[in-house]
Design a protein around this motif. Structure first.
Motif, PDB file in Angstrom:
ATOM      1  N   GLU B 252       0.695  -1.182   0.001  1.00 21.72           N
ATOM      2  CA  GLU B 252       0.136  -0.156   0.057  1.00 21.72           C
ATOM      3  C   GLU B 252       0.898   1.278  -0.047  1.00 21.72           C
ATOM      4  O   GLU B 252       1.544   1.584   0.934  1.00 21.72           O
ATOM      5  CB  GLU B 252      -0.810   0.086   1.329  1.00 21.72           C
ATOM      6  CG  GLU B 252      -1.742   1.170   1.401  1.00 21.72           C
ATOM      7  CD  GLU B 252      -2.814   1.255   2.460  1.00 21.72           C
ATOM      8  OE1 GLU B 252      -3.210   0.250   3.107  1.00 21.72           O
ATOM      9  OE2 GLU B 252      -3.036   2.264   2.994  1.00 21.72           O
ATOM     10  N   ASP B 351      -9.949   3.365  -6.771  1.00 22.55           N
ATOM     11  CA  ASP B 351      -9.339   4.338  -5.991  1.00 22.55           C
ATOM     12  C   ASP B 351      -8.605   5.091  -7.162  1.00 22.55           C
ATOM     13  O   ASP B 351      -7.506   5.045  -7.099  1.00 22.55           O
ATOM     14  CB  ASP B 351      -9.045   4.438  -4.797  1.00 22.55           C
ATOM     15  CG  ASP B 351      -8.395   5.650  -4.222  1.00 22.55           C
ATOM     16  OD1 ASP B 351      -8.899   6.720  -4.806  1.00 22.55           O
ATOM     17  OD2 ASP B 351      -7.690   5.683  -3.151  1.00 22.55           O
ATOM     18  N   PHE B 408     -16.608   0.152  -2.984  1.00 22.77           N
ATOM     19  CA  PHE B 408     -15.785  -0.888  -2.418  1.00 22.77           C
ATOM     20  C   PHE B 408     -16.098  -2.148  -2.365  1.00 22.77           C
ATOM     21  O   PHE B 408     -15.163  -2.892  -2.351  1.00 22.77           O
ATOM     22  CB  PHE B 408     -15.712  -0.207  -0.951  1.00 22.77           C
ATOM     23  CG  PHE B 408     -15.307   1.329  -0.494  1.00 22.77           C
ATOM     24  CD1 PHE B 408     -14.007   1.127   0.012  1.00 22.77           C
ATOM     25  CD2 PHE B 408     -16.028   2.313  -0.539  1.00 22.77           C
ATOM     26  CE1 PHE B 408     -13.669   2.713   0.444  1.00 22.77           C
ATOM     27  CE2 PHE B 408     -15.629   3.511  -0.293  1.00 22.77           C
ATOM     28  CZ  PHE B 408     -14.337   3.760   0.217  1.00 22.77           C
ATOM     29  N   TYR B 500      -6.111  -2.061  -2.421  1.00 25.93           N
ATOM     30  CA  TYR B 500      -6.137  -0.520  -2.397  1.00 25.93           C
ATOM     31  C   TYR B 500      -4.637   0.280  -2.242  1.00 25.93           C
ATOM     32  O   TYR B 500      -3.700  -0.241  -1.578  1.00 25.93           O
ATOM     33  CB  TYR B 500      -6.795   0.085  -0.654  1.00 25.93           C
ATOM     34  CG  TYR B 500      -6.521   1.293  -0.395  1.00 25.93           C
ATOM     35  CD1 TYR B 500      -7.367   2.252  -0.839  1.00 25.93           C
ATOM     36  CD2 TYR B 500      -5.790   1.369   0.780  1.00 25.93           C
ATOM     37  CE1 TYR B 500      -7.190   3.728  -0.187  1.00 25.93           C
ATOM     38  CE2 TYR B 500      -5.811   2.762   1.351  1.00 25.93           C
ATOM     39  CZ  TYR B 500      -6.357   3.918   0.832  1.00 25.93           C
ATOM     40  OH  TYR B 500      -6.444   5.159   1.398  1.00 25.93           O
ATOM     41  N   ASP B 505      -4.747  -2.987  -8.064  1.00 23.51           N
ATOM     42  CA  ASP B 505      -6.053  -2.289  -8.232  1.00 23.51           C
ATOM     43  C   ASP B 505      -6.404  -1.963  -9.627  1.00 23.51           C
ATOM     44  O   ASP B 505      -6.062  -0.800 -10.229  1.00 23.51           O
ATOM     45  CB  ASP B 505      -6.234  -0.835  -7.277  1.00 23.51           C
ATOM     46  CG  ASP B 505      -7.381  -0.151  -7.206  1.00 23.51           C
ATOM     47  OD1 ASP B 505      -8.188  -0.444  -8.089  1.00 23.51           O
ATOM     48  OD2 ASP B 505      -7.499   0.899  -6.369  1.00 23.51           O
TER      49      ASP B 505
END
Lengths: 692, 692
Positions: B252, B351, B408, B500, B505
């Motif tokens: 992340e 995102d 989400f 995330y 992603d």
């Protein structure tokens, strides 16, 4: 110009746009616009009624103003005293009168942090030799017209100065500016433990002590110099009651606080229900050492060692804000504010009662017109502007009109304000007759400047922080103005009218020396009432936003003078972005005025279009606010008008950061303040832009 | 939920009240209202068009959203990279399209202070023995679907962490909270010169380093724990591409900054023409020591001594804000704002592109309806909301709708917002169909609460500072909301969707695991579009101000729990004034709603009356702002929603001051914050009061 800036009588009239003062003959015509059209179609488009203006001005009566002043100044009315409380009743009774009252009036009680001398132990400045006192300053002014002997005359003192009895060598420190003390030190004088004697003027009252304490001074004495206040006259026979000059025994009292607003509750209403902040959090800005004002008679007598005896006490006492309301018929959510404080230091005939006397005459005429058939729609209500003034006032106020001291002297109008106020004050002053010429022409003869846009015009002064408009302009960003009559500067150089804040500021003094016949009071009432009606009743607000351009140019130009620009450039700072932003502002403002012209030509513009344009005008001043700009100067948020200590004549934050950078080399702060100014000017331009 | 909060695509639609999206059949009827009545008499009174809402929702196409996402997430588009710049072009081309474009669209370039890893010298966490390196963390994620091998995948790093190569003993510090480090110290562990390994969650990213540095920690490693993100799954075969869980190599990334907004130009637009502040004035709130994120695969391997190698560089780079506009026909000076950021960390399918994909579908349908005969009055213009956003947005914005991550997970709607947003979100969600029940009913089944006023209703969450609404609510005080689809918490405890801010992603991830069929994206688009049209097109704003009362009660009630009240009372502090203020607010808000009901019953209420009421609704949120309330937390001004570190569940300033007073005894600060809250609530009540 007195100390209790929070309080006082504020007429909060929700009067914008065809207000509740439309005469009966404006009733909706029967027929004409067809059946079905809602009734508001007629009323939302009404513009200023010129005959209403004329009628108002004709009714303003100088004799009534004189009567008002006589009543208001009949006894001392220092804040929270009996005399002051009686004025609360007087104001309420006038504004609630069935014949001449307003739509409503109410009082709102605050618990305010104040400072008073101890009646049992008077303050003094004393000279002693070998332990025995050989001289002490007088406890009050000499009784010359009986007024000075009134039991409620407060002894001279410096409000908020701490109690104490420092004794030390007396040192003359001029005006008590930081540079004055520095000069003494540079001359090799050890200021430690001394008592500084300073004259009024130059530095703010509290700063004389704040500055002195920095150099070890133990106590401060402040006297009124005849050169500053009396055009040099110092003998008793040359002064009041024989002239307007201050008698030798006169002492200027005053609030010794750098900032405005209640010290214990900055930013919050000083109401009983507010928990407040605790005394430990009082901000700085008040004297850290005992301080006492004296008259020039006593000042002459002081020699060598003196002792300053101060017994001031700090207390929280209740005091009322009195408000009267006229409800707007079309837009009751827009306020035109008019205000003054009510409390005085002694009798306060000039400060502030000359303003209150004018206010009462204006409201008498408006009240009478209301009762004589003006349209008032909707309910009347009591205190609609309660303790939590701020957000409501910020969102809804069109302008604030201040009349504190209404007549300093009777030579000419003197107006201060932010640039948009210029147009409405000019329009009003042109309509008010004087003895041989209009108030406008007389004003221009006394104070003029050459405007790039208009040629020779009267000079609208800048607002400081010395009167009741301070929080309106500096904290709330409401277009503000202050209107009075004042001196012919060819005839006197007095720092202010000589009896200011002394026991000689009485009705007799006003009646005989300041404005015999009260014609100047009348001229102020007519001008102010005219301004108020124009602001309340015009379809499009009569505030010319493009006049801000000249001010911005002037402040910018000051930054290009002398070494300023060279020093910026030497530190990689350019004024280019600022110049561009000001150019942008001027261009957008000119376009905006073009759109207004077109809108005025339309036969029946949509009320929402009018509202939109009025909101842009109203909110322009708000766009210059930046609550992050001056974190150490509380209440100051207006980027153009904040106070500054630098003598650079440019934008205040920029000026101070520049002066400081010359000493400290901190040019990042200059960069930051340049950014703040550019953003404020761009923001202002953006407010006036046409909608997408 | 990404880092470049200032930027992103904001649709600034000036759409309030009978906006530029009225269909042709609303044209003014000929005759009927008599000759002479101005044409605006007809249009100013129009209310929401329900058939328009239905038509909008019918046209929202899940297939088109899927196509959008595929295009948006086709390559990495980290801020200022080529991929990001291509998206600027894509957005502009859509919004300027002759068939489906908006009234206008434009881009605005900022110079933003950013932090990037050095491509030549990758960051790492390395283990060495006797000078030779025996292990180093991987430079990027493992390539599992080809996406991870894209040349533009940025190596994992902690943005804004300083470069450096600290080496030290590895210490496990849980989540890097202050209490975590304190616990270690209390156990006798000397943290001086150590490298702390912490897991994501608990404390904000930057705080792990800020807290550690206080105890002498020299470097920080942050890893993703499978227990937090993967419901415990840690084996490769259990993770993506076989499920939605994060592969062991996933790291992340993130912005390691405590505050939102550009670090070099807090409060000012990061524009080229702004002088800015100089780097010396950067606020705190970023890691003071080298920090590096790693995956759990690597985290397992680290032992004893490690070296953290960080080569991040700080630069200022240009980036564009892209804005599209729909002009309001009646009140172009009222804005309904809708926004999201555009930049991702890697491909950013969820995102932020899931939000952008929804935004593009909403604007496609609105744009098409505009072109198909909707009424658009007046000119179209380019960038009307230029760099100096703040004052204009503050004065004119009705609401801000945020859709960042739109999905989400595909279980239920999840909405956050300030209380007035509840009514409009509920109204919209009730109209949007789901597979077996309305979006509203499904939401209530997943997250519900018992409201004293309404019984069992969906729970509207509170806004934090983690997304693009932060400056709108915290600094500008604009009623804000954030809308998405999210998890069934019975099925997963993942801290956030597992991929995330990692290289996993991707579109494939979204298409296969997050929302196959894109029905949840469609539900979000329908709900959000419905909210937007209601806000823009209703005659009276559909924001129920009285819903603030429940929130105030809840925060008040928390201050009466446990020792809180007893401790206040022991220090002479009473909650009485706060209770009274909240009671006053609720009563005034109820009266306000009564007046609205009456106004709605009137046949043709005056447009100025409508505007007045709408202004009260719009400005309610602003009344809770106090720029002096939190001088050390920049951008935070909203007294109800500011961030707090205390775990007391009451008003944030009060909670923090209380917790601090327990340690320091500074109850004056508690008194001050009580005053701040009382004033804010009284201010809010005052905004809603009937006009005098």
């Amino acid at each position: 110009m007195s100390w209790l800036k929070i309080l006082g009588a504020v007429i909060v009239g929700a009067l914008l746009l065809t207000v509740g003062i439309l005469l009966g003959h404006f009733a909706i015509p029967k027929g004409g616009n067809g059946r079905g059209a809602p009734s508001w179609v007629q009323t939302v488009g009404r513009d200023l009624n010129e005959s209403l203006l004329q009628s108002f001005m004709d009714q303003v009566d100088s004799g009534k103003i004189r009567e008002n002043l006589k009543a208001l100044a009949s006894q001392p009315h220092m804040a929270t005293t009996k005399g002051d409380e009686e004025l609360v009743k007087l104001l309420l009774s006038r504004w609630q009168d069935p014949q001449i009252g307003l739509d409503s009036a109410s009082e709102d009680v605050y618990g305010v942090f104040l400072s008073f001398p101890d009646p049992q132990r008077p303050n003094s400045v004393a000279v002693g030799v070998c332990g025995s006192q050989i001289f002490s300053t007088r406890r009050s002014e000499k009784n010359v017209t009986a007024d000075q002997a009134h039991a409620d005359v407060v002894q001279p003192y410096a409000a908020y100065a701490p109690p104490g009895n420092p004794r030390g060598r007396l040192v003359y420190a001029n005006q008590g500016k930081r540079s004055d003390y520095l000069e003494l030190v540079n001359m090799g004088i050890n200021l430690n433990g001394t008592v500084a004697i300073t004259r009024y003027g130059g530095a703010g009252r509290a700063n004389k002590a704040v500055n002195g304490a920095e150099f070890g001074v133990a106590g401060v004495v402040v006297y009124t110099d005849p050169a500053d206040i009396n055009d040099g006259r110092a003998f008793e026979e040359e002064t009041y009651p024989n002239s307007w000059y201050l008698p030798p025994s006169g002492v200027e009292r005053g609030s010794y606080s750098v900032y405005f607003g209640d010290l214990l509750t900055p930013y919050y209403p000083a109401k009983g229900n507010m928990p407040g902040q605790g005394r430990a959090l009082i901000h700085d800005g008040i004297p850290p050492i005992p301080t006492q004002p004296i008259g020039f008679e006593d000042a002459q007598t002081l020699i060598c060692d003196v002792q300053v005896n101060v017994h001031n006490q700090r207390v929280i006492k209740n005091s009322s804000n009195v408000m009267g309301f006229i409800r707007g018929s079309e837009e009751p959510d827009r306020y035109v504010l008019y205000g003054n404080h009510r409390d005085s230091w002694v009798h306060g005939a000039i400060d502030p009662s000359s303003g209150t006397a004018v206010m009462l005459e204006i409201t008498r005429v408006l009240g009478k017109m209301l009762k004589e058939g003006m349209r008032v729609w909707g309910v009347h209500r009591g205190a609609t502007i309660p303790s939590e003034f701020y957000s409501k006032l910020r969102e809804r106020s069109v302008a604030y009109i201040n009349v504190d001291i209404s007549v300093f002297a009777n030579a000419t109008l003197r107006a201060q304000g932010t640039p948009p106020a210029q147009s409405v004050i000019f329009a009003a002053a042109k309509q008010v007759p004087g003895s041989s010429m209009s108030v406008y022409d007389n004003w221009r003869n006394h104070f003029s400047r050459i405007s790039p846009s208009y040629g020779v015009i009267p000079n609208l002064g800048s607002l400081g922080a010395g009167s009741d408009y301070a929080s309106f302009i500096h904290y709330l960003g409401i277009t503000s103005m202050d209107i009075a009559y004042t001196y012919d500067r060819n005839k006197t150089s007095a720092r202010i009218y000589p009896a200011y804040h002394t026991a000689f500021d009485t009705f007799d003094y006003a009646d005989r020396f300041i404005d015999p016949g009260f014609t100047s009071h009348q001229a102020v009432a007519r001008t102010v009432g005219n301004v108020l009606l124009r602001l309340a009743d015009s379809l499009i607000l009569p505030l010319n936003v493009s006049d801000y351009g000249e001010k911005l140019d002037e402040l910018y130009s000051a930054a290009t003078q002398g070494d300023f620009l060279a020093n910026l450039n030497a530190n990689n700072l350019s004024l280019g972005p600022l110049k561009a932003a000001i150019g942008q502002f001027k261009s957008v403002a000119a376009d905006f005025n073009q759109r207004i012209m077109k809108l005025k030509e339309e036969e029946s513009p949509s009320p929402l279009q009018i509202r939109m344009v009025n909101d842009q005008i109203m909110l322009l001043e708000r766009a210059f606010l930046n609550p992050q700009a001056f974190p150490n100067q509380y209440y100051y948020s207006h980027v153009i008008w904040a106070s500054k200590s630098s003598d650079q004549a440019t934008f205040p934050g920029l000026a101070d950061a520049y002066t400081s950078a010359l000493e400290t080399g901190d040019w990042d702060q200059v960069r930051k303040h340049l950014t703040i100014v550019v953003q404020a000017v761009e923001s202002a331009a953006s407010t006036l832009e046409a909608m997408a």
